[in-house]
Design a protein around this motif. Sequence first.
Motif: not given
Length: 214
Positions: A49-58
Amino acid sequence: MNETLARRFTGTAGVAAAAALILEVPLYFVYSGAPPDSNILSRLLVGIFSMGFLLVLVTGLREIIKTVHPEYEWAGTLAFAAGLAYTTITLVSHGLEAGDVIATEQPIDPTITVHGTYILYGSISRMLLALFLTALGYAIARTGALPRWTSRSAYVLAAVNIAFVPSLFFGNTPANFYAANGWGTTALMGAVLSYWLLAMGITTLRSARTARAR
């Protein structure tokens, strides 16, 4: 995308990614020996989940940089590409680790190398994250898209990540600080990243007010 909406979108993703990482990191320190499957799978799930949110962030950061100063879109794109590669490599390593847990009935001994995932978690991830932070720091410094401290802190964090790239020469024992998958290389760096993302997310959310005023 409207700049105000992009900043809100990006800031929310940053806070969510940070919250997931803050929840994930302590799970690495619950057991002194080999952790049970439930612990491994739980932290991997949170990590996904954290990587999914990080992808949205970048993705959002690239949009903000392009909107504020189109001349430096290339720097935002470089940061996006490095961030995308980082999230992909991390998700691949999560998948490999989870697959090994599901395929066996015994907990994984953390002192055993499993399909080279320690390189993915360690040196490769550190290099990609350093590239992302350097490109982002440069883009922010040149465009003024976010406060100056965000650029400077990105450079500092990038340098720290680079310092951990050679850790692959120092074994793969998680109990060691400086090792390919040591607690310093992986868990500690994850903790530092989580709080930096939290600060970035909050700052980006607050910057939406300034964008709206313009």
